[in-house]
Design a protein around this motif. Sequence first.
Motif, PDB file in Angstrom:
ATOM      1  N   GLY A 122       0.702  -4.119  14.789  1.00  0.00           N
ATOM      2  CA  GLY A 122       1.968  -3.779  14.155  1.00  0.00           C
ATOM      3  C   GLY A 122       1.771  -2.725  13.099  1.00  0.00           C
ATOM      4  N   ASP A 123       2.871  -2.021  12.766  1.00  0.00           N
ATOM      5  CA  ASP A 123       2.739  -0.933  11.800  1.00  0.00           C
ATOM      6  C   ASP A 123       2.332  -1.451  10.428  1.00  0.00           C
ATOM      7  N   PHE A 124       2.815  -2.636  10.042  1.00  0.00           N
ATOM      8  CA  PHE A 124       2.406  -3.147   8.734  1.00  0.00           C
ATOM      9  C   PHE A 124       0.930  -3.532   8.722  1.00  0.00           C
ATOM     10  N   ALA A 125       0.450  -4.134   9.798  1.00  0.00           N
ATOM     11  CA  ALA A 125      -0.969  -4.489   9.867  1.00  0.00           C
ATOM     12  C   ALA A 125      -1.832  -3.239   9.709  1.00  0.00           C
ATOM     13  N   SER A 126      -1.394  -2.125  10.274  1.00  0.00           N
ATOM     14  CA  SER A 126      -2.139  -0.873  10.129  1.00  0.00           C
ATOM     15  C   SER A 126      -2.174  -0.429   8.673  1.00  0.00           C
ATOM     16  N   LEU A 127      -1.036  -0.469   8.003  1.00  0.00           N
ATOM     17  CA  LEU A 127      -0.985  -0.050   6.605  1.00  0.00           C
ATOM     18  C   LEU A 127      -1.873  -0.933   5.732  1.00  0.00           C
ATOM     19  N   HIS A 128      -1.813  -2.234   5.978  1.00  0.00           N
ATOM     20  CA  HIS A 128      -2.583  -3.172   5.161  1.00  0.00           C
ATOM     21  C   HIS A 128      -4.081  -2.955   5.353  1.00  0.00           C
ATOM     22  N   SER A 129      -4.508  -2.721   6.597  1.00  0.00           N
ATOM     23  CA  SER A 129      -5.935  -2.519   6.842  1.00  0.00           C
ATOM     24  C   SER A 129      -6.405  -1.192   6.253  1.00  0.00           C
ATOM     25  N   LEU A 130      -5.577  -0.167   6.285  1.00  0.00           N
ATOM     26  CA  LEU A 130      -5.951   1.109   5.681  1.00  0.00           C
ATOM     27  C   LEU A 130      -6.095   0.971   4.167  1.00  0.00           C
ATOM     28  N   TYR A 131      -5.221   0.165   3.556  1.00  0.00           N
ATOM     29  CA  TYR A 131      -5.374  -0.066   2.121  1.00  0.00           C
ATOM     30  C   TYR A 131      -6.755  -0.636   1.817  1.00  0.00           C
ATOM     31  N   TRP A 132      -7.181  -1.629   2.611  1.00  0.00           N
ATOM     32  CA  TRP A 132      -8.476  -2.247   2.326  1.00  0.00           C
ATOM     33  C   TRP A 132      -9.634  -1.313   2.647  1.00  0.00           C
ATOM     34  N   LEU A 133      -9.446  -0.428   3.618  1.00  0.00           N
ATOM     35  CA  LEU A 133     -10.478   0.583   3.865  1.00  0.00           C
ATOM     36  C   LEU A 133     -10.649   1.471   2.631  1.00  0.00           C
ATOM     37  N   VAL A 134      -9.528   1.897   2.056  1.00  0.00           N
ATOM     38  CA  VAL A 134      -9.594   2.721   0.851  1.00  0.00           C
ATOM     39  C   VAL A 134     -10.178   1.915  -0.311  1.00  0.00           C
ATOM     40  N   ALA A 135      -9.754   0.666  -0.449  1.00  0.00           N
ATOM     41  CA  ALA A 135     -10.281  -0.170  -1.535  1.00  0.00           C
ATOM     42  C   ALA A 135     -11.792  -0.353  -1.405  1.00  0.00           C
ATOM     43  N   ASN A 136     -12.262  -0.562  -0.180  1.00  0.00           N
ATOM     44  CA  ASN A 136     -13.704  -0.665   0.031  1.00  0.00           C
ATOM     45  C   ASN A 136     -14.402   0.655  -0.302  1.00  0.00           C
ATOM     46  N   ALA A 137     -13.762   1.763   0.059  1.00  0.00           N
ATOM     47  CA  ALA A 137     -14.401   3.074  -0.112  1.00  0.00           C
ATOM     48  C   ALA A 137     -14.558   3.464  -1.571  1.00  0.00           C
ATOM     49  N   CYS A 138     -13.609   3.091  -2.406  1.00  0.00           N
ATOM     50  CA  CYS A 138     -13.668   3.559  -3.792  1.00  0.00           C
ATOM     51  C   CYS A 138     -14.250   2.511  -4.736  1.00  0.00           C
ATOM     52  N   LYS A 139     -14.825   1.466  -4.181  1.00  0.00           N
ATOM     53  CA  LYS A 139     -15.416   0.445  -5.042  1.00  0.00           C
ATOM     54  C   LYS A 139     -16.701   0.953  -5.697  1.00  0.00           C
ATOM     55  N   GLY A 140     -17.581   1.565  -4.893  1.00  0.00           N
ATOM     56  CA  GLY A 140     -18.849   1.990  -5.450  1.00  0.00           C
ATOM     57  C   GLY A 140     -18.787   3.316  -6.166  1.00  0.00           C
ATOM     58  N   ARG A 141     -17.869   4.187  -5.770  1.00  0.00           N
ATOM     59  CA  ARG A 141     -17.763   5.529  -6.344  1.00  0.00           C
ATOM     60  C   ARG A 141     -16.301   5.918  -6.334  1.00  0.00           C
ATOM     61  N   PRO A 142     -15.794   6.569  -7.385  1.00  0.00           N
ATOM     62  CA  PRO A 142     -14.370   6.932  -7.375  1.00  0.00           C
ATOM     63  C   PRO A 142     -14.054   7.887  -6.231  1.00  0.00           C
ATOM     64  N   LEU A 143     -12.859   7.760  -5.712  1.00  0.00           N
ATOM     65  CA  LEU A 143     -12.434   8.512  -4.530  1.00  0.00           C
ATOM     66  C   LEU A 143     -11.185   9.307  -4.870  1.00  0.00           C
ATOM     67  N   ALA A 144     -11.139  10.555  -4.416  1.00  0.00           N
ATOM     68  CA  ALA A 144      -9.958  11.400  -4.606  1.00  0.00           C
ATOM     69  C   ALA A 144      -9.453  11.847  -3.245  1.00  0.00           C
ATOM     70  N   LEU A 145      -8.179  11.609  -2.984  1.00  0.00           N
ATOM     71  CA  LEU A 145      -7.525  12.012  -1.742  1.00  0.00           C
ATOM     72  C   LEU A 145      -6.524  13.114  -2.055  1.00  0.00           C
ATOM     73  N   PHE A 146      -6.684  14.263  -1.439  1.00  0.00           N
ATOM     74  CA  PHE A 146      -5.785  15.389  -1.663  1.00  0.00           C
ATOM     75  C   PHE A 146      -5.025  15.674  -0.370  1.00  0.00           C
ATOM     76  N   CYS A 147      -3.714  15.656  -0.465  1.00  0.00           N
ATOM     77  CA  CYS A 147      -2.846  15.793   0.712  1.00  0.00           C
ATOM     78  C   CYS A 147      -1.862  16.931   0.466  1.00  0.00           C
ATOM     79  N   ASP A 148      -2.169  18.095   0.978  1.00  0.00           N
ATOM     80  CA  ASP A 148      -1.317  19.260   0.791  1.00  0.00           C
ATOM     81  C   ASP A 148      -0.188  19.257   1.826  1.00  0.00           C
TER      82      ASP A 148
END
Length: 1009
Positions: free
Chosen positions: A122-148
């Motif tokens: 489902g679309d919500f399941a996708s959004l929720h899993s992407l949030y946790w991917l980002v949360a996992n990614a920026c735990k050890g080192r800060p992360l910057a996402l730039f979207c032009d």
Amino acid sequence: MSTNAAPDRPLLERHDQLEALAAAATAAGAGSGRFVLVAGAAGLGKTRLLAEARRVAARAGFAVLSARGAELEREFGFGVVRQLAEPALSALDPRRRAALFAGAAAPAAAVLDTVGGAPAAGDFASLHSLYWLVANACKGRPLALFCDDLHWADEASLRFLAYLLPRLDGLRLLVAGSARPGEPDAPRKLLDLISADDACRVLPLTPLSPPAGAEVLQALLPGTAHPAFLAACHAAAGGNPLLLRELAETVQLRGIAATAGNAERIAGLRTDAVGRRVRLWLDGLPDAGVRVARAVATLGGEATLATAAELAGVGLPAALAAVADLERADILRPLPADGTPARFGDVTDLERADIPRPLPADGASARGGAGAGPEQGGALPPLPGGGASGRYEFVHPLVRTAVYEGMGLAGKADWHRRAARLLAAGGAPAERGAAHLLRIPADGDPESARTLRRAADGALGRGAPDAAVAYLERCLAEPAGREARLELLTRAGTASTLVDVGAGVAYLREALDLTAEPRPRAVIAYTLGRALSYTGRNDEALALLARAEGWVPAHDEELRRRLIATRVNMAMYFTRHGAPARAAELAALRDLPPHESAGGRMLDCVLAMHDGMAGDPGGVPRAERGIGDGLLVREALGDAALHGGWATLLAADRPGAMGLLDAAVAAAHRTGSQFALTGVLTFRGMGWYWRGQLAEAEADLRGAIRAAEVAGIGAGRPFAGPYLMLTLIEQGRLDEAAATMRWIGVPDPAPPIGPWYLYLDARAALHHARERHADAAASALAAGESFARHGFDNPAFVPWRTRAALALHLLDRSAEARELAAESLRRARRWGAPRATGHALRVLGLLTGGPEGLDRLAEAAAILAPSPARLEHATALRDLGSALRRAGRRADARTHLAEALELAQVCGATVLARSARAELRAAGARAAGRDRSGPRVLTPSEYKVAGLAALGHSNRAIAQRLFVTPKTVEVHLSSVYRKLRVTDRRAMAEIVNGWPEGGEPVPAPRPIG
């Protein structure tokens, strides 16, 4: 002269924006996530500003990932998200990748097409899993996402950014984007939702001032330009930095001297300055240069040299010479090859990050480091082309537009057709070729249809139904046989119900007309009937569903009951025929033997809701049969029938009802859609409100509203909105309640058909809180009229009589008031639930007065004491204590008022707590109440967090278990420590481990009187 040297030029009159971006990076690096949106017209320097911010973030130690929206990829589901993630993920070894996709992030593998990812259902399941991917990614080192260029972003990526916004706190994450206001065909609703969010800092860009514009021009023009000439250029360009540079380039190409005498000639150059300059350059280039420019424009403004050369039909040496010419012409530029792609973090970062494994079902401790997520092998398929060193893009989107529009309609179609074939032959993902097919008319090529269908499958697998609909729409333009067209229409119609219900109706109607077999016709009619209801065409939907019941084969009782349940549920709210007309059919349906299928359970829930709202307690066991074993959560999570089962059990004060909703929320997070989540959170929020857990209610109801807004679901407004109003009123936040009332958007007077009684009841409560007693009485009586029109009269659902009685009493119409309150009590006793009975007793006791009234207030408090209805219990104690004080029994009054104050504070009921405190003082209390600790002072969320923490789970593991952010867990634990008067987990565990399991602490019964 070339804009390729742009980074070396000073960034004029953007100091405030740069400071804001730097401050956002500093805050994000410290763990307070930030979202910044740079807004301005084309050419004002949004991309340049983001480039400066990227450098700031990189110098501060952030892992920097970038993406850009593109006109060609608007329908590419999660295209911007994939641009951000894919280069970084492709550089990771399997161990690092497994750590990133651990736990709740696992479904994100399907969104990003990584190897071994479980499908996101489902679309919500996708959004929720992407949030946790980002949360996992920026735990050890800060992360910057730039979207032009977010105005060209795909809607799935924008929904993810909107989902991420309220969850930034506690993440070492900076999100910075840019967008053009008013861009045609932009996903305006989602962009507005993002920019209007309190967590989003919008940085508007304005044109340069005349002095700054003169500085730009003087740096570009040879010699010393005359001030009048500079002023004319500034006026012609409107202070737009890009147009100023384009004018300067055109001036030089045409050999116009920068003198005062030539100032008047500038006005003639101002129209289409970019296109004029590009055409001048292209006219002077060899044919290979023009073809390569057109190839890059066709491929979306960014391509590898090899791909562009093949599409242009020129050899690689000629292509190399062409791009060199295009660089000199300031049309193309190479993408920077500044080293290895950004990584999500070192191995040691991930080991320190405490990324959890999924918690065992039995609640056993799951402490430790990186979890065992799915191992991913090999690199991700890159966006068209390959390595960074061979990729080229236009120096500005307006330059790409100038090249692209110069190709003409027929030329663009030919280039896109050839690009689609080239990508298909090269094994590119189907969505790459489909993006080109969307821009050409149907050509009868079977391969085109196959590509579009594969692209739709991929989009649906990632939870991007809007992209799937676009591909299926285009596929329908290709010739197809009857069976193939029927399948496409059905798929397009079903997917459209999640995106554009009106379009879904058209597809499903055509599919229905093409279907000859009775059972398939009934299945399509089921989906079409629901879609018609979503668009307000309820009479049409009801008639269709009734016909469809006759198409069901005799042996297919599951489908028959599903159709009946959907029709009856719809008729409950939207039929124009009165309740007596439905009575005979409802009686017959109640006599049907139980059917252990999803359709049978749906019918049970719908009948339970009808009977429950009519006040028949027989609806409660039917609701338990329909929803108790979780079958409908597994097989029909997004269906409205479930709502009836939940609501009936909640209104009956059944202790297990909230647990059923917790399980449904968990299922929605794992596999569900935004539509499913909207319903689940709405009804759990309603349950928290009825139980007096106001913080929990507000969180769920705002979550439901957010999900509805992100997905564009209007059907949730008349349900989530009124309960949020009531929750805010209890907290004294009347202006916010009024704003919510406006958000619901009900016309005045409310329509005669529909569930508007909830809105009218909440409006009466708001009028009462503002002491507008006549308006309160009128709204409450209107709510009762609306409720009765549907055949309902259970005060546990809509307490309109007591609401009207309190207002009428204050208008000196006490006899009418007592009559209404007495009738409400009679109906509540028949229903038999403590909350409704205690409420009616309390109101009648207030209106009766004297010893009889005091007895009723004491009975109300006694009935409510063992129930989960904390707020109603606190209110009864306050009213009982007040009555005892007025009767001269001050000591007894203080006991009950102190208890009322404590419960009101636990509930977060600001208004009630203030009233109880005032009554306590009037009763002679020296203190403001008793200060207690223990499970009864915790909110349900605090109770759950404390229990899991006592078992040894980390904050991140608890967050994944409860579907909240790690920051929320941290806040709850701080509150638990304060309330339990402890300072660490060990001391907390010594207290908590003696509590009963479960997420909702219920106070023990107390003697009254």
